[in-house]
Each structure stands twice: as C-alpha cells, then as structure tokens.
Design an enzyme around this catalytic site. Structure first.
Site, PDB file in Angstrom:
ATOM      1  N   HIS A 155     -16.337  17.610 -22.879  1.00  0.00           N
ATOM      2  CA  HIS A 155     -16.495  18.133 -21.597  1.00  0.00           C
ATOM      3  C   HIS A 155     -18.335  19.283 -21.352  1.00  0.00           C
ATOM      4  O   HIS A 155     -18.740  20.105 -21.197  1.00  0.00           O
ATOM      5  CB  HIS A 155     -15.711  19.054 -20.693  1.00  0.00           C
ATOM      6  N   GLU A 258     -20.434  13.684 -21.163  1.00  0.00           N
ATOM      7  CA  GLU A 258     -19.507  14.202 -22.142  1.00  0.00           C
ATOM      8  C   GLU A 258     -19.262  12.945 -22.499  1.00  0.00           C
ATOM      9  O   GLU A 258     -18.892  12.039 -22.000  1.00  0.00           O
ATOM     10  CB  GLU A 258     -18.824  14.712 -20.559  1.00  0.00           C
TER      11      GLU A 258
HETATM   12  C1  BG6 Z   1     -16.739  16.216 -14.271  1.00  0.00           C
HETATM   13  C2  BG6 Z   1     -15.701  15.381 -13.286  1.00  0.00           C
HETATM   14  O1  BG6 Z   1     -16.495  16.303 -15.230  1.00  0.00           O
HETATM   15  O2  BG6 Z   1     -16.508  17.901 -14.533  1.00  0.00           O
HETATM   16  C3  BG6 Z   1     -16.116  16.366 -11.964  1.00  0.00           C
HETATM   17  O3  BG6 Z   1     -16.838  14.347 -13.444  1.00  0.00           O
HETATM   18  C4  BG6 Z   1     -16.051  18.112 -11.853  1.00  0.00           C
HETATM   19  O4  BG6 Z   1     -15.585  15.524 -10.843  1.00  0.00           O
HETATM   20  C5  BG6 Z   1     -16.714  18.298 -13.139  1.00  0.00           C
HETATM   21  O5  BG6 Z   1     -16.423  18.403 -10.917  1.00  0.00           O
HETATM   22  C6  BG6 Z   1     -16.338  19.814 -13.492  1.00  0.00           C
HETATM   23  O6  BG6 Z   1     -14.625  19.939 -13.194  1.00  0.00           O
HETATM   24  P1  BG6 Z   1     -14.447  21.603 -13.125  1.00  0.00           P
HETATM   25  O7  BG6 Z   1     -12.203  21.958 -13.372  1.00  0.00           O
HETATM   26  O8  BG6 Z   1     -14.522  22.386 -14.459  1.00  0.00           O
HETATM   27  O9  BG6 Z   1     -14.715  22.484 -12.155  1.00  0.00           O
END
Ligand code: BG6
Length: 288
Positions: A155, A258
């Site tokens: 991510h 990502e």
């Molecule tokens: C992204 C998702 O990869 O991660 C989003 O597609 C999400 O929907 C984002 O809001 C962040 O997620 P988190 O759990 O780290 O706040």
C-alpha cells in the site's frame, strides 16, 4: 527479533530506537538511505542521494503496537479493506515481524529478510532490497492441507510535490472499481490527474505505472510481477480531516499507487503452493 547485534552491518545497516519506542532499522547504501520498522515490516523511508524522499510519511502517524503506521509501505495481508470484527487491511501491518537475515550484496545493495509469525496456515516472507531502487518481494506459502485464498497489497504512499502537479500513466484501458462512486469503469485517461477523492481498484493489470512529477523534476516508476491489481488512492479534503492519524492538508503531498492481488484478483494456493509478488520502485530525473 533475536539479538539485534547479529543483524548489524557496519556502515550499512544499524538498529536503533525509532518513533514511539519501536525498533527501527536504518540502511545506507552508496545510492540511498532507507528506514524499516519490524512493526509491520514497514518501510517508512526511502530516499536517493540528491532527491526528495520517494515515500511519503504522515507527520500525524502513530507508532504504536497494534496500530498501523500511516505512510511508507504498509504490507496488507491476508485481506484488503474492512472485515467485520477484524482489523482493516489484515493483521500483517499491525504485527511485529521477525527480522531473520541481513545481507550486503556484492554490488553494494542491502537486503533484509523478514518473516511473519502467527499467520496460521501460511508461511509469509518479505524481502526488502535497498539499492538505487527499492525492491519489495512478498512471498506466501500455503502450509495447510486445503486450498487457501488471501489478498495482498503493498500500500505504497509516494511523496509528491503537489497533487495538482502529478499524473499517473500505465492504466489506460484497464477496468476498475470506483469505490467513491460505487461503479465499475474502464480507464479512459492516458495520464490520470487527481482533483477529488480517488479510491480505485484496477483489475487484471500487471502494467508498470509511472508518476510524473514536474514539480520535483522526476518520474517515479513502479514495476511489478506476481501482482494483478493496482490501487490508486488519495483521500482528498474531507477524508483527510476525518482520519485521526493524517494531517488535514497532507493529501496534497501524497498519492498511493499500490500493487497487489485483491478482490477478484485474490490468490488461491493449493497445499504447499507458493506465490511471490515483486515490486521495484525507481525514479529518474525528468528532462527539463
Ligand atoms: C486504500 C483503500 O487502499 O486504503 C481505501 O482503497 C482506504 O478504501 C485506504 O481508505 C486507507 O486505509 P486505512 O485502513 O489505512 O485507513
């Protein structure tokens, strides 16, 4: 994590106390510097000499046991997104991984090998290679006696000069789920620009993507194998204000591109099956 002294490489790799009292690994090569927290096997920094950081880190991030770090490269496994009663994006990013090995490669690159213990039915290994580029390899083996399905995602938060300045190429013609609109679309833009909240999962794509950033005079390249999904995310104004571990205006300095295998691209492995996703992040100067 064993005796930290076993892992240090003088002049190249050291262990110290990081934010929130969590252990942190600092890697130095002739080309670059990187920081990695065993908490989540989380790369929180990668910077080439004479270039702005490649990875964005939120100034509001928590560094706490059981909570994810905001920025860098969260490792998402074994599920992507929310799951009722369980941590969002799986437990890999909120678990302390075990640093098993550090190696100074003949060309001067430094490689770290982490394993995730407690992933029942799976053997999970993560290789982080720091050189002129940053190479991330997530390997998952099925140690159970039945087929096992899971999702993975690296991510990655990229540091950009400004959200109005950048464009993302490599995804034209690709089907995607638009999680903001709740629709499924085909990408029409050769160069994607962001001017509102974006949360898109592109499917069945192994393409290399590039972030062109004239403000920083550079192009970031994300090349991958063993990954069939690409997610593009920017929380924009309202969601930034809503997220407690993210600054209100930080959406202007970051974009997530990502690499993973999520939703319809999830991986299913037979017993003793093994899958590796490899992502190489590099950058080059833009000709002016
Ligand atoms: C992204 C998702 O990869 O991660 C989003 O597609 C999400 O929907 C984002 O809001 C962040 O997620 P988190 O759990 O780290 O706040």
């Amino acid at each position: 994590m064993g005796d930290p002294k076993n892992f240090e490489i003088p002049g190249h790799m050291s262990l110290s106390m990081g934010e929130g009292g969590l252990p942190k690994v600092v890697v130095e090569t002739v080309w670059s510097r990187a920081e990695i927290y065993p908490h989540g096997a989380h790369v929180t920094g990668f910077q080439k000499k004479d270039e702005p950081p490649l990875l964005f880190m939120s100034a509001a991030s928590e560094f706490t046991d059981g909570k994810p770090i905001r920025g860098g490269v969260p490792v998402i496994f074994p599920w992507f997104g929310g799951r009722e009663g369980f941590p969002a994006h799986g437990f890999a990013r909120i678990t302390a991984w075990e640093l098993k090995e550090t190696t100074l490669l003949p060309d001067g690159a430094v490689r770290l090998r982490f394993i995730l213990s407690g992933a029942e039915g799976f053997q999970v290994e993560y290789l982080v290679t720091v050189a002129e580029s940053l190479t991330l390899e997530l390997g998952v083996g099925n140690t159970g006696t039945r087929d096992a399905a899971f999702e993975t995602c690296l991510h990655t938060y990229f540091q950009i000069s400004g959200i109005d300045a950048i464009s993302i190429t490599g995804l034209a013609g690709t089907r995607y789920q638009d999680k903001v609109a709740g629709t499924t679309e085909t990408e029409t833009a050769a160069a994607i620009r962001i001017s509102s909240e974006v949360d898109r999962v592109y499917f069945a794509t192994t393409a290399t993507t590039e972030i062109e950033d004239p403000g920083f005079g550079r192009k970031i390249r994300i090349a991958k194998s063993g990954s069939n999904s690409t997610v593009v995310w920017n929380p924009w104004i309202d969601k930034s204000k809503w997220m407690p571990d993210f600054g209100d205006d930080e959406y202007r300095q970051m974009v997530c591109v990502e690499s993973g295998n999520v939703a319809q691209n999830q991986t299913t492995l037979p017993p003793r099956g093994h899958a590796v996703m490899k992502v190489e992040i590099s950058s080059e100067r833009l000709l002016s």
